[in-house]
Design a protein around this motif. Structure first.
Motif, mmCIF file in Angstrom:
data_model
loop_
_atom_site.group_PDB
_atom_site.id
_atom_site.type_symbol
_atom_site.label_atom_id
_atom_site.label_comp_id
_atom_site.label_asym_id
_atom_site.label_seq_id
_atom_site.Cartn_x
_atom_site.Cartn_y
_atom_site.Cartn_z
ATOM 1 N N THR A 28 -7.440 -0.999 0.907
ATOM 2 C CA THR A 28 -8.117 -0.897 -0.388
ATOM 3 C C THR A 28 -8.857 -2.195 -0.702
ATOM 4 O OG1 THR A 28 -6.230 0.436 -1.069
ATOM 5 C CG2 THR A 28 -7.675 -0.280 -2.819
ATOM 6 N N ARG A 77 -5.331 0.332 8.756
ATOM 7 C CA ARG A 77 -3.908 -0.006 8.672
ATOM 8 C C ARG A 77 -3.198 0.453 9.929
ATOM 9 N NH1 ARG A 77 -3.716 2.611 2.700
ATOM 10 N NH2 ARG A 77 -4.576 0.856 1.539
ATOM 11 N N ASP A 102 0.812 -1.230 0.000
ATOM 12 C CA ASP A 102 0.000 0.000 0.000
ATOM 13 C C ASP A 102 0.839 1.271 0.000
ATOM 14 O OD1 ASP A 102 -2.224 -1.675 0.153
ATOM 15 O OD2 ASP A 102 -2.225 -1.647 2.345
#
Ligand code: GDP
Ligand code: IMO
Ligand code: MG
Length: 436
Positions: free
Chosen positions: A298, A304, A12
């Protein structure tokens, strides 16, 4: 010209955005590992696209987008994604799928979830997309390849063996769950085969042709080097090789043909799932970075974990991949964070370490040694050249480069294509402009 792009942290990092930027001048973009555990975001003309399997170059109609042999492909997810982008006016005619890529079969996500359940408190925090079980079957030589869709009788025979002798006994006898129906799977995969048939081919001649013509080829890494099966924080890793080596085995490009390797790094650290993360912030600063950076997965939507930039990790992944230039993303998320810290080394039992230890229990218990830098108050979102950045931001970027061991050539200050600074010429911008 062959360019490998890898994530230098735990995924990411903003690979999708950078691939999209470089794709304009690429003849070919290849996904070479991972599957729909990946989620790559591209924002083009204010429209956001999230790609899980389709290469992030798809928005450029003359860029051939290849799903390489190293990918594990869920045909259902790919077809949904193709329908979705087509409905938004994007052609997929330039998509090609390697007949050697392996498929996610219906039991792979089921086993992924069941195995995670068995691990209890030691679970890895996988995406439940069936990635680990699909790669395990590939290695055990009981995997199903995309090319099998074009051989219905072979598929049926193989399914009889794998489902009858391996998978269903496992589901019933070990996990005590219902077996899967062979005919139903055959019918479903026959329908997938019909739709995907025009896209499937042996990509060897295609890639050799592109190499011979010296086309610009971009290898789009998924995940990040700290999730690498060998060099990441095993077992808290994914089941493929997201490092530069994996890009080659996953596409069939020889190492001698690689010209440059770009590492994408976030200006701070994030990680989804469990496993050591020495610079993790479990405080108000971490919460602020998560909210400002919209740090939610996502693919799975999970929050996160957030931490300071870890230059020990960066130095390691720069060296591991032979990274020649860094694309540093999400600098804007640090606007107003003051002071900012960078982890320059780890300390364990009084001893300093300049690379992540392979023993993860040591890694779990090491203490980050921080350098503190002044932050900046102004917004960086409108910056388009290095000179537009506050002095403190330029100092931060310079220190990231020094500690990581590679120049920062691209800085991203927002999700949009235009929210990008090319730090020096000749640079990646130059590479991107080279003739196809
Ligand atoms: P990938 O998996 O490496 O392609 O990254 P993801 O797409 O999963 O996550 C990166 C997220 O950050 C996406 O939502 C991007 O749109 C966004 N993003 C990328 N670059 C920037 C940036 O420079 N600033 C901000 N604020 N967001 C960014
Ligand atoms: P992109 O390409 C971030 C993580 C999962 C989990 C571990 C193993 O968008 O950067 P898996 O389902 O692969 O067996 O899960 O790896 N993970 C990712 N984290 N970005 C990704 O992809 C990831 N793909 C897998 O969260 O910790
Ligand atoms: Mg992602």
């Amino acid at each position: 010209m062959v360019t490998i792009l890898v994530g230098g942290q735990w995924g990411d990092e903003g690979k999708g955005k950078i691939i999209d930027l470089l794709s304009e001048r690429a003849g070919m973009v290849i996904r070479s590992q991972g599957g729909n555990n990946a989620g790559h975001t591209v924002v083009s003309h204010g429209q956001e696209f999230r790609f899980h399997l389709i290469p992030s170059g798809i928005l450029y109609p003359s860029t051939t987008c290849v799903i390489g042999n190293g990918v594990v492909l869920d045909p259902r997810v790919l077809l949904e994604e193709m329908d979705h982008v087509q409905a938004r006016g994007v052609s997929v005619d330039h998509l090609v799928i390697s007949d050697r890529a392996h498929m996610i079969m219906p039991w792979h996500p089921i086993l992924d979830q069941l195995e995670e359940g068995q691990r209890g408190d030691d679970r890895l925090g996988t995406t439940w997309r069936g990635i680990g079980p699909a790669y395990a079957d590939k290695v055990r030589r009981i995997g199903f390849r995309v090319g099998d869709l074009q051989k219905p009788r072979f598929l049926q025979k193989k399914l009889e063996f794998v489902l009858g002798k391996v998978v269903n006994p496992l589901l019933q006898d070990l996990y005590r769950v219902a077996p899967l129906d062979r005919d139903q799977i055959l019918a479903t995969y026959a329908a997938y085969g019909e739709r995907l048939d025009p896209f499937i081919q042996d990509i060897f001649p295609l890639i050799q042709g592109a190499l011979n013509r010296r086309d610009n080829i971009l290898l789009e890494g998924a995940q990040g080097s700290m999730l690498d099966l060998d060099f990441g924080t095993y077992p808290y890793v994914t089941s493929s090789s997201p490092s530069a080596g994996g890009a080659l085995t996953g596409s069939g490009i020889p190492p001698s043909r690689v010209d440059t390797t770009i590492g994408v790094y976030k200006a701070f650290s994030t990680r989804v799932g469990y496993g050591p993360m020495p610079t993790e912030l479990v405080d108000a600063t971490g919460d602020r970075i998560r909210e400002v950076g919209k740090e939610y997965g996502t693919t799975t939507g999970r929050a996160r974990r957030v931490g300071w930039f870890d230059a020990v990790v960066a130095r390691y992944t720069v060296a591991l991949n032979g990274i020649g230039s860094i694309a540093l993303t999400k600098l804007d998320v640090l606007d107003g964070v003051d002071p900012i810290r960078i982890c320059a080394a780890y300390r364990r039992k009084g001893v300093l370490h300049d690379h992540p230890m392979s023993n993860i229990s040591h890694l779990k218990h090491c203490e980050p040694v921080y350098e503190e830098l002044s932050g900046w108050q102004a917004s960086t979102r409108a910056a388009r050249r290095a000179a537009d950045l506050p002095d403190a931001a330029r100092r931060y970027i310079a220190r990231v480069a020094e500690l990581s061991g590679a120049p920062v050539e691209v800085v991203s200050v927002g999700p949009g294509r235009e929210e990008t600074l090319w730090m020096k010429e000749p640079s990646l911008a130059g590479l991107a402009r080279e003739a196809r």
